[in-house]
Design a protein around this motif. Structure first.
Motif, PDB file in Angstrom:
ATOM      1  N   THR A   1     -27.582 -10.048  -0.581  1.00  0.00           N
ATOM      2  CA  THR A   1     -28.410 -12.195  -0.128  1.00  0.00           C
ATOM      3  C   THR A   1     -28.119 -11.745   1.293  1.00  0.00           C
ATOM      4  O   THR A   1     -27.210 -12.139   2.258  1.00  0.00           O
ATOM      5  CB  THR A   1     -27.525 -12.324  -0.871  1.00  0.00           C
ATOM      6  OG1 THR A   1     -26.383 -12.848  -0.797  1.00  0.00           O
ATOM      7  CG2 THR A   1     -27.565 -11.922  -2.728  1.00  0.00           C
ATOM      8  N   SER A   2     -28.079 -12.869   1.541  1.00  0.00           N
ATOM      9  CA  SER A   2     -28.105 -13.739   2.907  1.00  0.00           C
ATOM     10  C   SER A   2     -26.912 -14.517   2.893  1.00  0.00           C
ATOM     11  O   SER A   2     -26.004 -14.987   4.157  1.00  0.00           O
ATOM     12  CB  SER A   2     -29.459 -14.706   2.258  1.00  0.00           C
ATOM     13  OG  SER A   2     -29.103 -16.089   2.261  1.00  0.00           O
ATOM     14  N   SER A   3     -25.552 -14.873   1.577  1.00  0.00           N
ATOM     15  CA  SER A   3     -24.884 -15.196   1.853  1.00  0.00           C
ATOM     16  C   SER A   3     -23.400 -13.967   2.115  1.00  0.00           C
ATOM     17  O   SER A   3     -23.259 -13.298   1.187  1.00  0.00           O
ATOM     18  CB  SER A   3     -24.180 -16.049   0.609  1.00  0.00           C
ATOM     19  OG  SER A   3     -23.549 -16.093   0.166  1.00  0.00           O
ATOM     20  N   SER A   4     -23.162 -13.819   3.113  1.00  0.00           N
ATOM     21  CA  SER A   4     -21.677 -13.313   3.774  1.00  0.00           C
ATOM     22  C   SER A   4     -20.658 -13.316   2.975  1.00  0.00           C
ATOM     23  O   SER A   4     -19.827 -12.387   2.235  1.00  0.00           O
ATOM     24  CB  SER A   4     -21.403 -13.535   4.606  1.00  0.00           C
ATOM     25  OG  SER A   4     -21.156 -15.013   4.766  1.00  0.00           O
ATOM     26  N   ALA A   5     -20.710 -14.463   1.460  1.00  0.00           N
ATOM     27  CA  ALA A   5     -19.565 -14.355   1.009  1.00  0.00           C
ATOM     28  C   ALA A   5     -19.292 -13.209  -0.388  1.00  0.00           C
ATOM     29  O   ALA A   5     -18.455 -12.881  -1.367  1.00  0.00           O
ATOM     30  CB  ALA A   5     -19.456 -15.748  -0.055  1.00  0.00           C
ATOM     31  N   THR A   6     -20.798 -13.157  -0.785  1.00  0.00           N
ATOM     32  CA  THR A   6     -21.356 -12.163  -1.491  1.00  0.00           C
ATOM     33  C   THR A   6     -20.994 -10.444  -0.979  1.00  0.00           C
ATOM     34  O   THR A   6     -21.208  -9.905  -1.776  1.00  0.00           O
ATOM     35  CB  THR A   6     -22.116 -12.262  -2.115  1.00  0.00           C
ATOM     36  OG1 THR A   6     -23.724 -11.917  -1.170  1.00  0.00           O
ATOM     37  CG2 THR A   6     -22.388 -13.538  -2.797  1.00  0.00           C
TER      38      THR A   6
ATOM     39  N   ARG B   1     -29.532 -14.644  10.086  1.00  0.00           N
ATOM     40  CA  ARG B   1     -29.458 -15.643  10.030  1.00  0.00           C
ATOM     41  C   ARG B   1     -31.383 -15.957  10.437  1.00  0.00           C
ATOM     42  O   ARG B   1     -32.679 -16.129   9.089  1.00  0.00           O
ATOM     43  CB  ARG B   1     -29.265 -16.856  11.009  1.00  0.00           C
ATOM     44  CG  ARG B   1     -29.930 -18.270  10.783  1.00  0.00           C
ATOM     45  CD  ARG B   1     -29.150 -18.913  11.917  1.00  0.00           C
ATOM     46  NE  ARG B   1     -29.812 -20.532  11.632  1.00  0.00           N
ATOM     47  CZ  ARG B   1     -30.654 -20.870  13.396  1.00  0.00           C
ATOM     48  NH1 ARG B   1     -30.424 -19.647  14.475  1.00  0.00           N
ATOM     49  NH2 ARG B   1     -31.167 -21.990  13.355  1.00  0.00           N
TER      50      ARG B   1
END
Length: 291
Positions: free
Chosen positions: A171-176, A147
């Protein structure tokens, strides 16, 4: 005589390691391998788990400057508590003991101390090992942050991408992240930034990539992210300042040193990339010309 416990137990072990006996080093290594959890039970249990005697543990903690095992145990508990503190508690901690000097002076002193502590703990062989891994362009380099540390990851990516090919900024999105992990191969490297309060998603990512044979280089704080036990190389950067937030100054300075080292290891290949990159910038008129 009790020591000044501004230093972490990990730091004290490194400072006194040359003076430890073989059995004392066995306990020290067991503690560092599972830090600080391996030292959070009774002296009999920690000694048994490390395969040494209780007197060995007692002698070692005194060499570190503690009056005895209870004081040593309390120091580890304080470190564990510090790992989980949020901005409000951090601010309360320093404000209750704040001196009368101006905040500018207190910040300058804190940052200077952080830099000194960080660089004094960096072993040259570990630094060189990480440099070699990050410079190996035959293997892809992945970079990720959390974060707050995502800014460090972005900075690292911008520079390493110029120095060498085959660099991916996750990316900052852990879903990716599973999409990146899907293509990771043994021998590749993941550079991670993780400071307190340590992020569960980053730990899960490290566990996944480790199972795939990916090497991990970690930048963390003085207490050490849980990811430390999964790494090939980990660097502890001192982060405390008179604020509700932690500082990234020492982490950034060590990162910039690492970038410079990777650049030198890859020279003149890096020079050729810089020149080609400048040609592309010229074609796009990205930078303003003054002549």
């Amino acid at each position: 005589m009790s020591t000044n416990h501004t230093a972490t137990v990990r730091e004290l072990i490194r400072q006194h390691y040359p003076s430890l006996t073989q059995s004392e080093r066995k306990f020290a290594n067991a503690l560092l391998d599972n830090y600080p959890a391996a030292g959070l039970t009774s002296i009999t249990i920690v000694a048994s788990n490390a395969g040494v005697s209780s007197p060995t543990v007692a002698r070692m903690v005194k060499k570190l400057g503690f009056k005895g095992y209870p004081e040593f145990h309390k120091a580890l508990l304080r470190e564990l508590d510090a790992k989980g503190t949020g901005p409000t508690q951090r601010r309360n901690n320093w404000s209750s003991e704040a001196p009368d000097s101006h905040l500018l002076n207190r910040f300058a002193q804190a940052v200077t101390h952080n830099l000194q502590q960080t660089f004094s703990q960096v072993e040259t062989d570990r630094f060189d090992q990480a440099t070699y891994q990050l410079a190996d362009a035959d293997q892809r380099l992945y970079i990720v942050g959390g974060r707050i540390t995502q800014a460090l990851a972005d900075y690292a990516f911008t520079h390493f991408q110029a120095v060498r090919p085959n660099v991916s900024h996750m990316t900052s999105s852990s879903a990716t992240w599973p999409h990146y992990v899907l293509d990771m191969k043994p021998g590749e490297t993941l550079l991670i930034f993780d400071i307190r309060r340590y992020e569960t998603n980053l730990l899960r990512l490290a566990e996944m990539v480790r199972k795939q044979g990916v090497k991990i280089v970690l930048f963390t704080d003085q207490w050490g992210s849980p990811i430390t036990s999964l790494t090939d190389v980990a660097f502890n950067c001192w982060v405390e300042i008179p604020s509700g937030w932690d500082s990234n100054v020492s982490t950034m300075m060590l990162l910039e040193t690492m970038i410079a080292a990777v650049q030198e290891q890859r020279w003149p290949e890096a020079r050729d990339r810089y020149e080609r990159l400048d040609e592309l910038f010229d074609k796009t008129h990205f930078f303003r010309k003054f002549t």
